[in-house]
Design an enzyme around this catalytic site. Structure first.
Site, PDB file in Angstrom:
ATOM      1  N   ARG A  77       1.098  20.742  35.580  1.00 58.16           N
ATOM      2  CA  ARG A  77       1.799  20.439  36.827  1.00 58.16           C
ATOM      3  C   ARG A  77       2.826  21.527  37.144  1.00 58.16           C
ATOM      4  NH1 ARG A  77       2.428  15.296  38.757  1.00 58.16           N
ATOM      5  NH2 ARG A  77       4.657  15.539  39.079  1.00 58.16           N
ATOM      6  N   ASP A  88       1.411  12.735  42.976  1.00 56.94           N
ATOM      7  CA  ASP A  88       2.640  13.071  43.685  1.00 56.94           C
ATOM      8  C   ASP A  88       2.627  12.325  45.020  1.00 56.94           C
ATOM      9  OD1 ASP A  88       3.726  14.801  41.803  1.00 56.94           O
ATOM     10  OD2 ASP A  88       2.508  16.474  42.511  1.00 56.94           O
ATOM     11  N   ARG A 124       4.930  31.688  36.545  1.00 62.11           N
ATOM     12  CA  ARG A 124       4.922  32.822  37.473  1.00 62.11           C
ATOM     13  C   ARG A 124       5.512  34.070  36.852  1.00 62.11           C
ATOM     14  NH1 ARG A 124       8.141  29.552  41.159  1.00 62.11           N
ATOM     15  NH2 ARG A 124       6.592  28.276  42.221  1.00 62.11           N
ATOM     16  N   ARG A 153      17.004  13.987  31.933  1.00 64.81           N
ATOM     17  CA  ARG A 153      17.608  14.814  32.983  1.00 64.81           C
ATOM     18  C   ARG A 153      18.783  14.121  33.626  1.00 64.81           C
ATOM     19  NH1 ARG A 153      12.000  15.025  36.535  1.00 64.81           N
ATOM     20  NH2 ARG A 153      11.615  12.801  36.429  1.00 64.81           N
ATOM     21  N   TYR A 189      -1.467   9.903  37.986  1.00 63.96           N
ATOM     22  CA  TYR A 189      -0.150  10.546  38.082  1.00 63.96           C
ATOM     23  C   TYR A 189      -0.085  11.331  39.401  1.00 63.96           C
ATOM     24  CZ  TYR A 189       3.849  13.182  36.044  1.00 63.96           C
ATOM     25  OH  TYR A 189       5.068  13.758  35.759  1.00 63.96           O
ATOM     26  N   ARG A 203       4.790   4.378  31.329  1.00 66.05           N
ATOM     27  CA  ARG A 203       6.110   4.785  30.858  1.00 66.05           C
ATOM     28  C   ARG A 203       7.138   4.223  31.825  1.00 66.05           C
ATOM     29  NH1 ARG A 203       7.996   5.505  26.126  1.00 66.05           N
ATOM     30  NH2 ARG A 203       9.467   7.234  26.044  1.00 66.05           N
ATOM     31  N   GLU A 235      18.883   9.974  33.317  1.00 63.20           N
ATOM     32  CA  GLU A 235      17.566   9.334  33.231  1.00 63.20           C
ATOM     33  C   GLU A 235      17.090   9.254  31.772  1.00 63.20           C
ATOM     34  OE1 GLU A 235      15.080  10.756  36.458  1.00 63.20           O
ATOM     35  OE2 GLU A 235      13.322  10.543  35.162  1.00 63.20           O
TER      36      GLU A 235
HETATM   37  N1  UDP Z   1       8.231  19.411  31.266  1.00 67.54           N
HETATM   38  C1  UDP Z   1       8.808  20.034  30.198  1.00 67.54           C
HETATM   39  N2  UDP Z   1      10.070  20.515  30.309  1.00 67.54           N
HETATM   40  C2  UDP Z   1      10.790  20.407  31.444  1.00 67.54           C
HETATM   41  C3  UDP Z   1      10.200  19.776  32.558  1.00 67.54           C
HETATM   42  C4  UDP Z   1       8.921  19.280  32.426  1.00 67.54           C
HETATM   43  O1  UDP Z   1       8.199  20.138  29.139  1.00 67.54           O
HETATM   44  O2  UDP Z   1      11.949  20.856  31.470  1.00 67.54           O
HETATM   45  C5  UDP Z   1       6.871  18.867  31.096  1.00 67.54           C
HETATM   46  C6  UDP Z   1       6.904  17.430  30.586  1.00 67.54           C
HETATM   47  O3  UDP Z   1       5.789  17.245  29.737  1.00 67.54           O
HETATM   48  C7  UDP Z   1       6.746  16.644  31.852  1.00 67.54           C
HETATM   49  C8  UDP Z   1       5.775  17.502  32.632  1.00 67.54           C
HETATM   50  O4  UDP Z   1       6.174  18.842  32.325  1.00 67.54           O
HETATM   51  O5  UDP Z   1       6.257  15.339  31.604  1.00 67.54           O
HETATM   52  C9  UDP Z   1       5.764  17.282  34.116  1.00 67.54           C
HETATM   53  O6  UDP Z   1       7.055  17.498  34.627  1.00 67.54           O
HETATM   54  P1  UDP Z   1       7.466  17.071  36.105  1.00 67.54           P
HETATM   55  O7  UDP Z   1       8.781  17.680  36.388  1.00 67.54           O
HETATM   56  O8  UDP Z   1       6.327  17.375  37.005  1.00 67.54           O
HETATM   57  O9  UDP Z   1       7.624  15.504  35.890  1.00 67.54           O
HETATM   58  P2  UDP Z   1       8.164  14.338  36.863  1.00 67.54           P
HETATM   59  O10 UDP Z   1       9.180  14.932  37.765  1.00 67.54           O
HETATM   60  O11 UDP Z   1       6.933  13.780  37.531  1.00 67.54           O
HETATM   61  O12 UDP Z   1       8.746  13.374  35.864  1.00 67.54           O
END
Ligand code: UDP
Length: 371
Positions: free
Chosen positions: A173, A351, A177, A281, A349, A250, A301
């Site tokens: 996801r 968006d 870059r 986060r 999952y 989850r 969170e």
């Molecule tokens: N992820 C990570 N480190 C980060 C942010 C995301 O390893 O700092 C990984 C983690 O496995 C997460 C996945 O990337 O579940 C998808 O992150 P995303 O930000 O897309 O998750 P959401 O915002 O949907 O919770």
């Protein structure tokens, strides 16, 4: 006998709201019900100190789907917020997603070639293999340093299981870059609805009858009797009374605080990627809308195991859960006059933009509009 409504829409999140808007536009009568005391599903925002607080976790809209973008812009405009989260690993700050800024911060490299060489050195035995799980996928994409500092701890907290037991698609996801660009998304369009998400879902639901605090599964018979067709966006296994077993989800716990300061962390999203910190986060909501209030509101969170009675936020799409979901999907296809859709009913999952696309397509099919 003609029923009171053409559609009973179960759940007023984006799937239900978009479907309802399309149906109303085509002269249909809709009853939208929600188990919560408000509409909007997980996009719902609580207004605190003049700040739109994302009650159920940060929602940043992004899409490359022109049709979805055009559709939403009929109802709201979007601000120019670009998500550029930071990662805090034991006090060290790194830019996300993984890009030249991150590589420079980690290794001091300045060019794409240097960064690629560094990653190649660290891929080790995972170079060129077909990754079997999230850990192998991450090591192959970005190498060991980034995996250890920015992925492993966060991922294992988020999902409550080892990265070796998670599907690799989850990490894909995130963009990777080799330019200096901290935009978390690769999409063509991005932003937060001006006036907040409630303004959007409020407009989508105009013309519908709405019943809040109403749990479909507890009043199934009498609610079903009200409409010709049901549009169900709740949990797929719950719809079938878990008769084939439970799928895993989850959950999350949100600890929201109002602080007597104008600026807490100078960024909307900071991820805490070390396994030693119990949360994933911290969101500072005002920064989604460039807020200038004297106060600020933050949400810490914490990921949690899902069990009955808790909110299900994420499907856990590993092989075992997906197998069970497929069995439920077979049952769902046999269910006459019920349309299933959204993250929970599809057990995917998605968006937000994908949910909206699915709702537009489902409505087109149900209403025969040929949009
Ligand atoms: N992820 C990570 N480190 C980060 C942010 C995301 O390893 O700092 C990984 C983690 O496995 C997460 C996945 O990337 O579940 C998808 O992150 P995303 O930000 O897309 O998750 P959401 O915002 O949907 O919770």
């Amino acid at each position: 006998m003609k029923k009171e409504y053409d559609f009973l829409i179960v759940g007023s999140g984006l799937f239900g709201s978009v479907f309802a808007q399309c149906a109303i536009e085509h002269g249909k009568r809709c009853l939208v019900i929600d188990r919560r005391n408000h509409t909007g599903g997980n996009t719902y925002c609580n207004r605190i100190e003049g700040i739109n607080v994302h009650t159920y976790g940060a929602h940043i809209f992004h899409t490359s789907d022109d049709g979805v973008w055009k559709y939403l812009n009929r109802f709201v405009s979007f601000n120019n917020f670009i998500n550029s989260p930071l990662a805090n690993y034991n006090g060290e700050l790194y830019n996300l997603p993984f890009n030249m800024n991150t590589f420079h911060q980690l290794w001091g490299v300045r060019t794409a070639d240097e960064a690629k060489r560094k990653i190649a050195e660290q891929q080790g035995e995972y170079a060129g293999i077909e990754p079997q799980n999230l850990e192998e996928q991450a090591l192959q994409l970005v190498g060991r340093d980034i995996y250890e500092k920015l992925i492993k701890g966060y991922t294992e907290k988020q999902w409550g299981r080892k990265a070796t037991e998670l599907p690799s698609f989850i990490i894909k996801r995130l963009p990777l870059r080799f330019i200096y660009d901290n935009n978390y998304f690769n999409d063509k369009y991005q932003g937060i609805p001006v006036g907040g998400y409630n303004a959007l879902t409020g407009k989508l639901l105009e013309g519908c009858d709405i019943m809040l605090n109403t749990d479909f599964l507890q009043h199934r018979a009498e609610l079903t009797a009200k409409a010709d067709t049901i549009v169900y966006s709740g949990m797929l296994d719950a719809y079938f009374d878990y008769r084939l077993g439970n799928m895993e989800y989850r959950s999350l716990l949100f600890d929201t605080k109002t602080l007597n300061t104008a600026n807490f962390q100078s960024n909307a999203v900071i991820n805490y990627t070390s396994a030693d910190v119990p949360f994933t986060r911290i969101i500072e909501h005002k920064h989604f809308e460039f807020g200038t209030q004297h106060h600020t509101v933050i949400t810490i969170e914490y990921p949690m195991k899902w069990k009955k009675g808790r909110e299900a936020y994420y499907p856990v799409n590993d092989a075992a859960n997906d197998r069970l979901a497929n069995e439920y999907r077979i049952l769902a296809r046999k269910e006459a006059n019920v349309i299933f859709g959204g993250r929970l009913a599809d057990y995917r999952y998605y968006d937000m933009d994908q949910v909206i696309r699915k709702a537009l397509d489902a409505a087109e099919q149900a209403l025969n509009t040929g949009r």
